[in-house]
Design a protein around this motif. Structure first.
Motif, PDB file in Angstrom:
ATOM      1  N   CYS A  41       0.870  -1.358  -0.085  1.00 19.02           N
ATOM      2  CA  CYS A  41       0.009   0.169   0.064  1.00 19.02           C
ATOM      3  C   CYS A  41       0.632   1.259  -0.188  1.00 19.02           C
ATOM      4  CB  CYS A  41      -0.840  -0.075   1.253  1.00 19.02           C
ATOM      5  SG  CYS A  41      -1.833   1.356   1.507  1.00 19.02           S
ATOM      6  N   SER A 101       0.699   3.694   1.657  1.00 15.49           N
ATOM      7  CA  SER A 101       0.685   3.947   3.180  1.00 15.49           C
ATOM      8  C   SER A 101       2.086   3.534   3.745  1.00 15.49           C
ATOM      9  CB  SER A 101      -0.467   3.704   4.005  1.00 15.49           C
ATOM     10  OG  SER A 101      -1.433   4.173   3.822  1.00 15.49           O
ATOM     11  N   HIS A 148       0.479  -3.708   6.725  1.00 14.94           N
ATOM     12  CA  HIS A 148      -0.799  -3.603   7.513  1.00 14.94           C
ATOM     13  C   HIS A 148      -1.938  -4.178   6.884  1.00 14.94           C
ATOM     14  CE1 HIS A 148      -0.279  -0.309   4.632  1.00 14.94           C
ATOM     15  NE2 HIS A 148      -1.678  -0.182   4.818  1.00 14.94           N
ATOM     16  N   GLU A 149      -1.851  -4.916   5.813  1.00 16.47           N
ATOM     17  CA  GLU A 149      -3.092  -5.547   5.160  1.00 16.47           C
ATOM     18  C   GLU A 149      -2.850  -6.843   5.354  1.00 16.47           C
ATOM     19  OE1 GLU A 149      -3.304  -3.783   1.245  1.00 16.47           O
ATOM     20  OE2 GLU A 149      -3.660  -1.648   1.943  1.00 16.47           O
ATOM     21  N   CYS A 166      -7.463  -2.493   4.335  1.00  9.36           N
ATOM     22  CA  CYS A 166      -7.055  -0.984   4.406  1.00  9.36           C
ATOM     23  C   CYS A 166      -7.853  -0.234   3.439  1.00  9.36           C
ATOM     24  CB  CYS A 166      -5.677  -0.966   4.135  1.00  9.36           C
ATOM     25  SG  CYS A 166      -5.048   0.804   3.708  1.00  9.36           S
ATOM     26  N   ARG A 167      -7.578  -0.267   2.201  1.00  7.14           N
ATOM     27  CA  ARG A 167      -8.283   0.576   0.964  1.00  7.14           C
ATOM     28  C   ARG A 167      -9.705  -0.096   0.886  1.00  7.14           C
ATOM     29  NH1 ARG A 167      -3.106  -0.322  -2.646  1.00  7.14           N
ATOM     30  NH2 ARG A 167      -2.807  -2.136  -1.002  1.00  7.14           N
TER      31      ARG A 167
HETATM   32 ZN   LIG Z   1      -2.941   0.402   3.200  1.00 11.33          ZN
END
Ligand SMILES: [Zn+2]
Ligand SMILES: [Zn+2]
Length: 346
Positions: A38, A40, A60-61, A148-149
């Protein structure tokens, strides 16, 4: 265990052997089976996130299986197939007890407030509040791509945006966030207009549910174009990119009493974008944010996935190995590609 680690911001992350994580009393350790890449993560690596303490492991995903339990965990057992939203709530503060874990005052974010999932194992805190059980049919790569997204878009369109069938929804930016939002709004019965600078992304936007597209390159007036297609403006509009221009257009292209949801992050010089406040007042517009989604809201989304109404697997792009992750992470600012890249080989 193997992990992708960086010791300085902006210096190339490297695959290293590090000590295996142990669970906190309320947490678990998850054996990572898939982890998404990502933008991020790129921002974190560049030093744009104040929560990160060096040295650091991003990611984080994630999705995987529970491999160890803290002594206070009651809802989970070793071997459970799980995922987590990228913002985990503590379960005890005012926001959590009022059902808003996505803005918890003591939030846990793997890959930001702690080491993340670009590794064979990751520790996740507050497990009983934040873990989500995966349906049998859902593969790990697709599950990781939700964290996340996709969930932020689900909350933006359904919960914050309060989309209704037959409404016009404008989505500015067709990266991972935008394509997720288009799919979710179309599944909810809305007519979606996709806006981007490249024709290949707009073509993909049509495949996931957009009924109209606008190529915003050149001197195209996006606000006029949206007003013309919708005969007066969008009911709901999202800035899925996170840029002063898309933010301004997304508010300016609303019809009276329309809702704007800011989903794309505003970082660096873009923290405080210009907004058409005259229209916000005269037309009673709403400006909302969306920041992750509570674990308990996954159920509604999982049921739509199970029924085939939502097909997040369409948004999964390349499968990578963990040793390909450092180069892919460093390139995230330049090339996002079509769909979400996921590490599935460790
Ligand atoms: Zn993300
Ligand atoms: Zn909390």
């Amino acid at each position: 265990m193997k992990a992708v680690l960086f010791e300085q911001f902006g210096q190339p992350p490297k695959m290293q052997n590090v000590v295996d994580p142990t669970p906190s009393p309320a947490g678990v350790v998850i054996k990572v089976e898939a982890t998404g890449l990502c933008r991020s993560d790129w921002h974190g690596w560049m030093g744009h996130d104040a929560d990160i303490v060096l040295p650091h492991v991003p990611g984080h995903e994630l999705a995987g299986t529970v491999s160890a339990l803290g002594k206070l965990v009651t809802q989970w057992k070793v071997g459970d197939r799980v995922t987590v939203p990228f913002v985990g709530g503590c379960g005890r503060c005012f926001e959590c007890t009022s059902g808003n874990h996505q803005v918890c005052e003591h939030q846990f974010q793997p890959g930001f407030t702690a080491w993340g999932s670009f590794a064979e194992y990751v520790a996740v805190d507050f497990a009983d509040t934040n873990l989500v059980r995966l349906p049998e049919k859902l593969d790990f790569a697709t599950a990781a791509s939700l964290g996340c997204r996709f969930v932020t878009s689900f909350r933006a369109v359904v919960d914050q945006g309060r989309v209704k069938p037959g409404e016009w929804v404008a989505v500015h930016g067709c990266g991972g966030v935008g394509l997720s939002a288009i799919m979710i709004a179309a599944a909810a019965g809305a007519n979606v207009i996709a806006i981007d600078l490249t024709d290949d992304k707009l073509e993909f936007a049509r495949k996931v549910g957009a009924v109209a597209t606008i190529n915003a390159s050149g001197d195209k007036d996006v606000v006029d174009a949206v007003r013309e297609i919708t005969k007066g403006g969008a009911h709901l509009s999202l800035d899925a990119l996170g840029h002063p221009t898309t933010c301004f257009n997304s508010i300016a292209n609303l019809r009276r009493r329309g809702r704007h949801v800011q989903v794309g992050l505003m970082l660096g010089d873009h923290h405080h974008p210009r907004i058409p406040m005259d229209k916000v007042i005269a037309h009673e517009l709403e400006i909302l944010g969306s920041h992750g989604m509570q674990a308990f809201r996954y159920q509604a989304m999982m049921e739509m996935i199970d029924a085939g109404t939502l097909k997040p697997q369409m948004l999964v792009g390349k499968h990578l190995s963990l040793d390909e992750a450092p180069a892919a992470l460093m390139a995230m600012d330049r090339f996002e590609g079509l769909g979400i890249s996921v590490v599935t080989r460790f």
